[in-house]
Design a protein around this motif. Structure first.
Motif, PDB file in Angstrom:
ATOM      1  N   MET A   1       0.830  -1.196   0.000  1.00  0.00           N
ATOM      2  CA  MET A   1       0.000   0.000   0.000  1.00  0.00           C
ATOM      3  C   MET A   1       0.874   1.259   0.000  1.00  0.00           C
ATOM      4  SD  MET A   1      -2.912   1.440  -0.148  1.00  0.00           S
ATOM      5  CE  MET A   1      -4.009   0.086  -0.030  1.00  0.00           C
ATOM      6  N   SER A   2       2.003   1.183   0.689  1.00  0.00           N
ATOM      7  CA  SER A   2       2.874   2.346   0.763  1.00  0.00           C
ATOM      8  C   SER A   2       3.388   2.743  -0.619  1.00  0.00           C
ATOM      9  CB  SER A   2       4.043   2.071   1.704  1.00  0.00           C
ATOM     10  OG  SER A   2       4.841   3.220   1.828  1.00  0.00           O
ATOM     11  N   ARG A   3       3.710   1.752  -1.448  1.00  0.00           N
ATOM     12  CA  ARG A   3       4.206   2.067  -2.796  1.00  0.00           C
ATOM     13  C   ARG A   3       3.128   2.709  -3.654  1.00  0.00           C
ATOM     14  NH1 ARG A   3       8.127  -3.067  -4.182  1.00  0.00           N
ATOM     15  NH2 ARG A   3       9.490  -2.702  -2.411  1.00  0.00           N
ATOM     16  N   VAL A   4       1.921   2.216  -3.542  1.00  0.00           N
ATOM     17  CA  VAL A   4       0.804   2.803  -4.293  1.00  0.00           C
ATOM     18  C   VAL A   4       0.604   4.253  -3.858  1.00  0.00           C
ATOM     19  CG1 VAL A   4      -1.687   2.687  -4.684  1.00  0.00           C
ATOM     20  CG2 VAL A   4      -0.324   0.592  -4.677  1.00  0.00           C
ATOM     21  N   LEU A   5       0.650   4.482  -2.558  1.00  0.00           N
ATOM     22  CA  LEU A   5       0.495   5.850  -2.057  1.00  0.00           C
ATOM     23  C   LEU A   5       1.609   6.751  -2.551  1.00  0.00           C
ATOM     24  CD1 LEU A   5      -0.747   5.082   1.539  1.00  0.00           C
ATOM     25  CD2 LEU A   5      -1.981   6.405  -0.190  1.00  0.00           C
ATOM     26  N   TRP A   6       2.839   6.260  -2.565  1.00  0.00           N
ATOM     27  CA  TRP A   6       3.956   7.069  -3.062  1.00  0.00           C
ATOM     28  C   TRP A   6       3.763   7.429  -4.530  1.00  0.00           C
ATOM     29  CZ3 TRP A   6       7.020  10.219  -0.894  1.00  0.00           C
ATOM     30  CH2 TRP A   6       7.500  10.003   0.391  1.00  0.00           C
ATOM     31  N   VAL A   7       3.317   6.472  -5.340  1.00  0.00           N
ATOM     32  CA  VAL A   7       3.091   6.753  -6.762  1.00  0.00           C
ATOM     33  C   VAL A   7       2.018   7.823  -6.920  1.00  0.00           C
ATOM     34  CG1 VAL A   7       2.199   5.762  -8.917  1.00  0.00           C
ATOM     35  CG2 VAL A   7       3.896   4.512  -7.574  1.00  0.00           C
ATOM     36  N   VAL A   8       0.912   7.690  -6.202  1.00  0.00           N
ATOM     37  CA  VAL A   8      -0.168   8.671  -6.297  1.00  0.00           C
ATOM     38  C   VAL A   8       0.310  10.031  -5.778  1.00  0.00           C
ATOM     39  CG1 VAL A   8      -2.501   9.245  -5.506  1.00  0.00           C
ATOM     40  CG2 VAL A   8      -1.954   6.903  -6.187  1.00  0.00           C
ATOM     41  N   GLN A   9       1.073  10.033  -4.688  1.00  0.00           N
ATOM     42  CA  GLN A   9       1.590  11.289  -4.147  1.00  0.00           C
ATOM     43  C   GLN A   9       2.472  12.007  -5.167  1.00  0.00           C
ATOM     44  OE1 GLN A   9       2.365   9.312   0.012  1.00  0.00           O
ATOM     45  NE2 GLN A   9       3.282  11.338   0.001  1.00  0.00           N
ATOM     46  N   VAL A  10       3.370  11.271  -5.803  1.00  0.00           N
ATOM     47  CA  VAL A  10       4.283  11.892  -6.776  1.00  0.00           C
ATOM     48  C   VAL A  10       3.501  12.422  -7.971  1.00  0.00           C
ATOM     49  CG1 VAL A  10       6.149  11.395  -8.398  1.00  0.00           C
ATOM     50  CG2 VAL A  10       6.315  10.612  -6.042  1.00  0.00           C
ATOM     51  N   LEU A  11       2.546  11.649  -8.468  1.00  0.00           N
ATOM     52  CA  LEU A  11       1.749  12.115  -9.607  1.00  0.00           C
ATOM     53  C   LEU A  11       0.927  13.349  -9.255  1.00  0.00           C
ATOM     54  CD1 LEU A  11       0.569   8.707 -11.114  1.00  0.00           C
ATOM     55  CD2 LEU A  11       2.307  10.263 -12.019  1.00  0.00           C
TER      56      LEU A  11
END
Length: 124
Positions: free
Chosen positions: A1-11
């Motif tokens: 979940m943390s990786r998904v959140l990081w991707v969404v945060q960066v985008l």
């Protein structure tokens, strides 16, 4: 979940940084939308979007006050609620889908970083 959140945060950070800087550097007559807004308000929204973009990334990345990341996301949700409302006031339903989706993604980051995968502060 943390990786998904990081991707969404960066985008989201890239999107809001781009949108915020464009609202700050473009002439106001080119920023006219479906509803007439005061120029100072548009510039204010640009500052808030740019700072919100930084708030999505820097606190979590540097682990300095990482609790600010979900707060930045909530602030951007508020901006997107306003964007949906302004777009709907212009009379069109279809263009309001984009700020709605962006707002939902920001709400996902806020909830995710608050409850699902919070980032802990760096040890002192």
């Amino acid at each position: 979940m943390s990786r998904v959140l990081w991707v969404v945060q960066v985008l989201l950070a890239a999107l809001f940084l781009f949108a915020g800087v464009m609202k700050l550097v473009m002439p106001l007559d080119q920023l006219a939308g479906p509803v007439e807004l005061p120029g100072a308000f548009i510039r204010f929204i640009g500052v808030v979007e740019a700072l919100g973009a930084l708030g999505l990334i820097l606190p979590a990345l540097l682990r300095i006050r990482p609790g600010l990341t979900p707060l930045a996301a909530v602030g951007l949700v508020i901006i997107m609620v306003g964007a949906v409302g302004i777009t709907l006031m212009g009379g069109d339903l279809a263009p309001s889908v984009i700020p709605l989706v962006v707002g939902l993604l920001a709400a996902f980051v806020a909830y995710g970083r608050w409850r699902l995968a919070p980032i802990s502060a760096a040890p002192r």
